[in-house]
Design a protein around this motif. Structure first.
Motif, PDB file in Angstrom:
ATOM      1  N   HIS A 165       0.823  -1.210   0.000  1.00 62.46           N
ATOM      2  CA  HIS A 165       0.000   0.000   0.000  1.00 62.46           C
ATOM      3  C   HIS A 165       0.864   1.271   0.000  1.00 62.46           C
ATOM      4  O   HIS A 165       0.615   2.190  -0.765  1.00 62.46           O
ATOM      5  N   HIS A 188       1.434   4.335  -3.002  1.00 62.01           N
ATOM      6  CA  HIS A 188       1.522   5.810  -2.900  1.00 62.01           C
ATOM      7  C   HIS A 188       2.791   6.282  -3.616  1.00 62.01           C
ATOM      8  O   HIS A 188       2.761   7.250  -4.369  1.00 62.01           O
ATOM      9  N   CYS A 191      -5.948   9.207   2.858  1.00 52.08           N
ATOM     10  CA  CYS A 191      -6.032   7.746   2.839  1.00 52.08           C
ATOM     11  C   CYS A 191      -6.273   7.203   4.232  1.00 52.08           C
ATOM     12  O   CYS A 191      -5.714   7.707   5.208  1.00 52.08           O
ATOM     13  N   HIS A 209       0.130   2.088   6.586  1.00 54.02           N
ATOM     14  CA  HIS A 209       1.360   2.379   5.840  1.00 54.02           C
ATOM     15  C   HIS A 209       2.584   2.147   6.710  1.00 54.02           C
ATOM     16  O   HIS A 209       2.491   2.194   7.934  1.00 54.02           O
TER      17      HIS A 209
HETATM   18 ZN   LIG Z   1      -2.802   4.704   1.622  1.00 56.27          ZN
END
Ligand SMILES: [Zn+2]
Length: 399
Positions: free
Chosen positions: A108, A112, A203, A207
Motif C-alpha cells: 500500500h 503511494h 487515505c 502504511h
Molecule cells: Zn494509503
C-alpha cells in the motif's frame, strides 16, 4: 474518540475506535467484545487494530480470544469481525496476523510511492488501485505507458526507497487542505498520508513509517484497459520472492539449453526457428511419401470388372486427415475409388477420381443418412461420422 448514541430503535451503538489509524504497527491489543450478531460469530469490539477491507486494501486476519478472524468488514460507524466460531461478550485479547498486515503495508505504501512518481515524471494519474493476493495493480490515465516509462519510474521509486524518507500521518481539515495528489471528496477532517517531499494523499489505510520499509519496488506487466493502462507491481517481500521464482524458472530453461541466463531469449528464438523449418521439411516429406504410397497402392490394386480400382483402408485410431493425402494421391490416378474408416471416433472418408463416375459428396451423404450418420463434402472428397462403430461396415458396403 468514542461516541455513543441512541438510534430510533433504542439500541446503543458505539463507534468502533480504529487503533490502526494511529498505530499501524500495533498487532497485539486488548479490547471488549460489546455485541455479536448472527450466530454470535460476527463480533463488534469497542476498539480494533484489525483493518477492514477498504480503499483497495484487503482486511486483516488474526485471532480474537483465540478464535480465528475470517474477515473484517467496514460498516461505517462500526467494524464487524467475522470469526470462525461464536464468541461471548466481554474482555478479549486480540492478535493481528503480522505477516499479512506488513505485506499489505509494504504494497500500500509502495502504491503511494509509485503513483506519485508516475505523476511527477510523466503526469500520469492513478485512477484506481487493487491489492491482490499475488500482486497489486494501479490503473493510469493521461498518456501512453511503455517500457521506457516503466523503467524510469521503477528506478526513481527505488531511489526514494533508498533515501528512507519519512512517511507521516496528519489530520487536516478538508476545507483548507492543500497539495493533495488527488482531490478528496470527503468533508471534515481528512487523514493525510505524506511521503516526505513527494506525496500527500488522503487515505485511511495502513502504511509503513519510512520508504525504506517498502523494500524493493518491481514494476511488471502492462495491460491496456479501455482508456487506461494497468500496471502490475510488487514491493518488498513479494518482489524478492518473485525475483527468486523468476530466477529459478529462467535458470531451468537455461540449463535445458546449456546457455547462460542472458543468452536464453536468443537461444530459444533460434530453437523455435529450427523447429519451424523442421516441421516444414517434415510436412513436405509426408506429402512426398503420401504421393509415393498413393501410386504404389493404386498399382497394387486390381481393377474391378468395370475397370475401377477400389480400395478400403481401416484405421483404429488417429484422424481421417492423416489418410486424406493418401486418398488424394490414390484418386489422382484414373478410375479410382478410395474408402477409409476410423474406429474411434467412428468416421468414414470417400475419395473418387474425376472419371470414376462417382460423386463422393452425394454418395457418402446418401450412405450415411441410411444409418443415421452425418457428413458430406465435395465431388472428389467427402467425409462423415456414424453414431456407432458397428455401422461402419454397413456404410462401406453401400459405398
Ligand atoms: Zn494509503
Amino acid at each position: 474518540m468514542r461516541i455513543s448514541y441512541l438510534d430510533s430503535a433504542k439500541i446503543t451503538v458505539s463507534m468502533t475506535q480504529r487503533l490502526y489509524y494511529h498505530d499501524s504497527y500495533l498487532r497485539e491489543f486488548d479490547a471488549s467484545a460489546l455485541e455479536s450478531a448472527g450466530d454470535g460469530s460476527t463480533v463488534y469490539l469497542d476498539r480494533t487494530a484489525f483493518y477492514p477491507t477498504s480503499g483497495g486494501q484487503p482486511f486483516d486476519v488474526g485471532t480474537i480470544a483465540g478464535v480465528a478472524v475470517r474477515e473484517v468488514v467496514d460498516e461505517g460507524d462500526r467494524v464487524a469481525h467475522l470469526l470462525a466460531a461464536p464468541l461471548p461478550t466481554g474482555p478479549v485479547a486480540c492478535s493481528v496476523d503480522w505477516t499479512r498486515r506488513f505485506d499489505h503495508m509494504q504494497q500500500h505504501t509502495g502504491q503511494h510511492l509509485i503513483s506519485a512518481v508516475f505523476e511527477e515524471l510523466f503526469t500520469l494519474r492513478t485512477v484506481s488501485f487493487h491489492l491482490g493476493a499475488e500482486s497489486a495493480t494501479i490503473d493510469l490515465e493521461g498518456g501512453p505507458v511503455d517500457g521506457r516509462v516503466v523503467s524510469a519510474v521503477e528506478a526513481r521509486a527505488n531511489e526514494i526507497v533508498w533515501e528512507n524518507r519519512p512517511v507521516a500521518v496528519t489530520y487536516e481539515d478538508a476545507g483548507t487542505v492543500e497539495g493533495l495528489r488527488k482531490a478528496s471528496d470527503r468533508e471534515g477532517t481528512l487523514r493525510i498520508v505524506s511521503i516526505d517531499r513527494l506525496d500527500r494523499s488522503a487515505c485511511g489505510g495502513t502504511h509503513v513509517r519510512a520508504t525504506g520499509e517498502i523494500g524493493m519496488v518491481s514494476l511488471r506487466k502492462l495491460e491496456k484497459i479501455r482508456q487506461s493502462v494497468r500496471v502490475e507491481f510488487l514491493c518488498g517481500g513479494r518482489a524478492v520472492r518473485r525475483a527468486r521464482a523468476d530466477y529459478e524458472a529462467l535458470n531451468r530453461v537455461a540449463q535445458i539449453f546449456s546457455a547462460s541466463l542472458d543468452d536464453v531469449p536468443g537461444v530459444v528464438a533460434a530453437q523455435m526457428e529450427a523447429g519451424r523449418s523442421g516441421d516444414k521439411a517434415r510436412r513436405k516429406l509426408e506429402l512426398d511419401l503420401a504421393a509415393y504410397r498413393g501410386k504404389e497402392l493404386y498399382q497394387n490394386t486390381a481393377p474391378g470388372p468395370d475397370g475401377v480400382r477400389r480400395t478400403v483402408r481401416r484405421a483404429t485410431s488417429g484422424s481421417l486427415d492423416e489418410l486424406r493425402a493418401l486418398a488424394q494421391n490414390f484418386t489422382a490416378q484414373s478410375q479410382a475409388v478410395f474408402v477409409a474408416t476410423l474406429a474411434t471416433p467412428p468416421s468414414v472418408l470417400l475419395a473418387t477420381s474425376a472419371d470414376s463416375g462417382v460423386d463422393a459428396g452425394q454418395k457418402l451423404k446418401a450412405a450415411l443418412s441410411e444409418v443415421g450418420g452425418r457428413g458430406g463434402g465435395a465431388a472428389r472428397m467427402a467425409q462423415g461420422s456414424v453414431p456407432d462403430g458397428a455401422l461402419l461396415d454397413r456404410v462401406v458396403e453401400k459405398l
